[in-house]
Design an enzyme around this catalytic site. Structure first.
Site, PDB file in Angstrom:
ATOM      1  CB  ILE A  14      45.488   4.039  36.289  1.00 13.66           C
ATOM      2  CG1 ILE A  14      45.457   2.586  35.782  1.00 13.66           C
ATOM      3  CG2 ILE A  14      44.093   4.509  36.674  1.00 13.66           C
ATOM      4  CD1 ILE A  14      44.700   2.373  34.502  1.00 13.66           C
ATOM      5  CG  ASP A  15      46.666   9.624  33.464  1.00  9.12           C
ATOM      6  OD1 ASP A  15      47.725   9.011  33.675  1.00  9.12           O
ATOM      7  OD2 ASP A  15      46.388  10.172  32.382  1.00  9.12           O
ATOM      8  CG  MET A 221      59.811  24.504  22.024  1.00 12.43           C
ATOM      9  SD  MET A 221      60.932  25.845  21.582  1.00 12.43           S
ATOM     10  CE  MET A 221      61.190  26.598  23.201  1.00 12.43           C
ATOM     11  CG  ASP A 248      44.635  18.878  32.116  1.00  7.11           C
ATOM     12  OD1 ASP A 248      45.875  18.925  32.235  1.00  7.11           O
ATOM     13  OD2 ASP A 248      43.955  17.894  32.471  1.00  7.11           O
ATOM     14  N   GLY A 253      51.430  16.651  24.501  1.00  5.93           N
ATOM     15  CA  GLY A 253      52.518  16.091  23.710  1.00  5.93           C
ATOM     16  C   GLY A 253      52.133  14.777  23.064  1.00  5.93           C
ATOM     17  CG  ASP A 254      51.236  11.479  25.396  1.00  8.76           C
ATOM     18  OD1 ASP A 254      52.436  11.339  25.085  1.00  8.76           O
ATOM     19  OD2 ASP A 254      50.817  11.335  26.562  1.00  8.76           O
ATOM     20  CB  SER A 286      44.459  18.003  23.274  1.00 12.66           C
ATOM     21  OG  SER A 286      45.757  18.435  23.638  1.00 12.66           O
ATOM     22  NE  ARG A 289      38.331  18.309  24.035  1.00 15.66           N
ATOM     23  CZ  ARG A 289      38.674  18.883  22.884  1.00 15.66           C
ATOM     24  NH1 ARG A 289      38.156  20.033  22.529  1.00 15.66           N
ATOM     25  NH2 ARG A 289      39.558  18.307  22.088  1.00 15.66           N
TER      26      ARG A 289
END
Length: 312
Positions: A14-15, A221, A248, A253-254, A286, A289
């Site tokens: 949970i972020d 990178m 953001d 990476g995900d 990504s 946003r």
């Protein structure tokens, strides 16, 4: 739901994200601008990234028996992720990530593993059928390394190990078992034991990782793009990324790895180098946003890429 061709074994978090003008220094308190709570964790993020592109995905993970655990499972179902192998651990909190993001998009992250620490080899064995049948299997190191090794041993398709978070000492099987060993520059510097500050450093680190037994290394990178090399083609190739305005970078990476998995599972007509180029493109999108899973694009981003770059 149709059987998954992409299976992710890994973490759910949970972020708790605070946005601020700059990252605070040690001992300093600063005023932030906004706060968001969202679903994250490398395993969950990578699975959702592939699912939002249209992938048939399944997640093997553990959540706590708190309020967040049930909400996370509902989120997965809403996104058409097979959550049959997502278990709730009793008397344990769900994993938590505390994140600070500054105005440039840079971040600091502290994770509390919680229920992720309870994901075990038996959970992987219980999911053996979907793992062995999957075209692509993903795992990371936010859960026990034994879980990753067991997953990689069962995989009969393409396997990707995201070496994150990095560890200075690890079982050599984490290098040799995955089809693709994927790390960013910070993680590569720890695994390879050399600083990775630029493309020249990245190529040195990749050669070291190949020497440790990796079959293929993909090193991301950020705005500098990615590098890749393999045992068969050991000279590193640089794949640039497009310039965007970063809002953001959390979860970029995900997004990259989820996209890579989707392409490898569904587009065997595209080379790995081209898959990395497309994954760079989607990951760059990504970061424009806020958030992690909420920032991941749907299949329209792939149409945009092919229309822009291939004239389709």
């Amino acid at each position: 739901m149709a059987s998954a061709n992409i299976v992710v074994v890994g973490s759910c978090m949970i972020d708790f994200t605070s946005y601020c003008p700059r990252l605070p220094k040690e001992g300093e308190t600063i005023h932030g601008t906004q706060f968001k709570t969202a679903f994250g964790g490398k395993g969950g993020n990578q699975c959702v990234a592939a699912a939002k592109l249209g992938g048939k995905t399944a997640l093997v993970a553990r959540l706590g028996d708190d309020t967040w655990g049930g909400q996370y499972v509902t989120n997965l179902k809403d996104l058409n992720v097979d959550s049959s192998f997502v278990k709730i651990s009793a008397n344990v909190s769900s994993g938590i990530a505390q994140i600070n993001v500054d105005e440039s998009g840079a971040n600091q992250i502290v994770i509390i593993a919680g229920a992720n620490s309870y994901l075990n080899e038996a959970d992987v064995e219980n999911a053996k059928e979907i793992i062995t049948e999957a075209a692509v299997v993903l795992c990371q190191l936010e859960t026990k390394w034994e879980v990753a090794v067991k997953t990689l041993e069962l995989c009969k398709g393409i396997s990707i190990l995201n070496g994150a978070p990095a560890v200075s000492k690890c079982d050599d099987r984490l290098f040799s078992l995955p089809t693709i060993f994927c790390v960013n520059e910070h993680e590569a510097s720890i695994f390879a034991g050399v600083p990775v500050r630029n493309l020249s450093d990245a190529k040195v680190a990749i050669k070291i990782l190949l020497g440790k037994g990796c079959n293929t290394v993909v090193l991301t990178m950020g705005s500098q793009g990615s590098c890749l090399a393999s045992k068969k083609s050991p000279d590193p190739i640089h794949v640039p990324s497009r310039a965007v305005q970063c809002t953001d970078s959390t979860g970029a990476g995900d997004s990259f790895i989820g996209t890579l998995a989707y392409l490898l599972a569904n587009r065997n007509d595209i080379s790995l180098e081209k898959c990395v180029e497309i994954s760079n493109y989607v990951a760059a999108d990504s970061v424009t946003r806020l958030g992690t899973q909420s920032s991941f694009a749907g299949p329209e981003i792939l149409k945009q890429y092919f229309n822009s770059y291939l004239g389709a």
